[in-house]
Design a protein around this motif. Structure first.
Motif, short mmCIF file in Angstrom:
data_model
loop_
_atom_site.label_atom_id
_atom_site.label_comp_id
_atom_site.label_asym_id
_atom_site.label_seq_id
_atom_site.Cartn_x
_atom_site.Cartn_y
_atom_site.Cartn_z
N ARG A 180 -11.65 5.00 -6.15
CA ARG A 180 -10.81 3.80 -5.95
C ARG A 180 -9.80 3.94 -4.82
O ARG A 180 -8.69 3.43 -4.91
CB ARG A 180 -10.12 3.42 -7.27
CG ARG A 180 -11.09 3.17 -8.40
CD ARG A 180 -10.45 2.64 -9.66
NE ARG A 180 -9.11 3.06 -9.95
CZ ARG A 180 -8.78 4.13 -10.68
NH1 ARG A 180 -9.73 4.89 -11.19
NH2 ARG A 180 -7.53 4.43 -10.90
N LYS A 181 -10.20 4.58 -3.74
CA LYS A 181 -9.35 4.67 -2.55
C LYS A 181 -9.95 3.82 -1.45
O LYS A 181 -11.16 3.78 -1.28
CB LYS A 181 -9.23 6.13 -2.10
CG LYS A 181 -8.52 7.00 -3.12
CD LYS A 181 -8.46 8.43 -2.68
CE LYS A 181 -7.84 9.30 -3.77
NZ LYS A 181 -7.82 10.70 -3.39
N LEU A 182 -9.09 3.13 -0.69
CA LEU A 182 -9.58 2.29 0.40
C LEU A 182 -10.24 3.14 1.47
O LEU A 182 -9.64 4.09 1.98
CB LEU A 182 -8.43 1.48 1.01
CG LEU A 182 -8.82 0.54 2.13
CD1 LEU A 182 -9.76 -0.56 1.64
CD2 LEU A 182 -7.59 -0.07 2.77
N VAL A 183 -11.49 2.82 1.79
CA VAL A 183 -12.24 3.54 2.82
C VAL A 183 -12.15 2.80 4.15
O VAL A 183 -11.96 3.39 5.19
CB VAL A 183 -13.73 3.71 2.41
CG1 VAL A 183 -14.53 4.35 3.52
CG2 VAL A 183 -13.84 4.50 1.13
N SER A 228 0.86 -1.18 0.00
CA SER A 228 0.00 0.00 0.00
C SER A 228 0.89 1.22 0.00
O SER A 228 1.86 1.29 0.74
CB SER A 228 -0.91 0.00 1.22
OG SER A 228 -0.16 0.01 2.40
N GLY A 229 0.57 2.15 -0.85
CA GLY A 229 1.36 3.36 -0.95
C GLY A 229 0.84 4.40 0.03
O GLY A 229 0.17 4.07 1.00
N PRO A 230 1.13 5.65 -0.24
CA PRO A 230 0.65 6.72 0.63
C PRO A 230 -0.86 6.64 0.80
O PRO A 230 -1.55 6.23 -0.12
CB PRO A 230 1.04 7.99 -0.12
CG PRO A 230 2.11 7.57 -1.07
CD PRO A 230 1.86 6.13 -1.39
N SER A 231 -1.34 6.97 1.96
CA SER A 231 -2.79 6.86 2.17
C SER A 231 -3.49 7.72 1.14
O SER A 231 -3.02 8.80 0.79
CB SER A 231 -3.17 7.29 3.58
OG SER A 231 -3.11 8.68 3.69
N GLY A 232 -4.59 7.21 0.63
CA GLY A 232 -5.32 7.94 -0.38
C GLY A 232 -4.93 7.54 -1.80
O GLY A 232 -5.39 8.14 -2.75
#
Length: 112
Positions: A102-105, A36-40
């Protein structure tokens, strides 16, 4: 300019590195490799299942190779990925939710 990288966590199949306002989680399991990269970060729809497995492994303290996940399904503009891992006495079902962009919530346990 100095950009110091700090390893926040190292253990099992995972290492977490942090620098500036960024964080990367590295999972060491070929069949379910997830990072996982930077949040968002926007996640490609085809990668959401693997990304979900990595997030669930971290949240529920499970090894990624003990987690299964289905392909992402678009639902009212958002994306859902259903998964499960073995727990006693029954498998634990969870859902990963991704926003319209498409960002993890979140990753949440499912209780019927």
């Amino acid at each position: 300019e100095d950009h110091k990288v700090v390893r926040e966590h190292a253990g099992g199949d995972k290492q977490v590195y942090k620098w500036d306002q960024k964080k990367i989680v590295v999972m060491f399991n070929e069949s379910t490799a997830a990072a996982s990269g930077p949040s968002g970060e926007q996640i490609a729809v085809k990668d959401m299942d693997r990304y979900c497995i990595g997030a669930a492994a971290e949240k529920f303290h499970q090894k990624p190779n003990r987690i299964t996940a289905q392909n992402a399904v678009k639902d009212q503009g958002m994306y859902s990925v259903w998964g499960q891992y073995e727990a006693d006495p029954n498998p634990q079902v969870f859902i990963c939710t991704f926003s319209t962009d498409r960002k993890l919530v979140g990753v949440d346990k499912y209780t019927p």
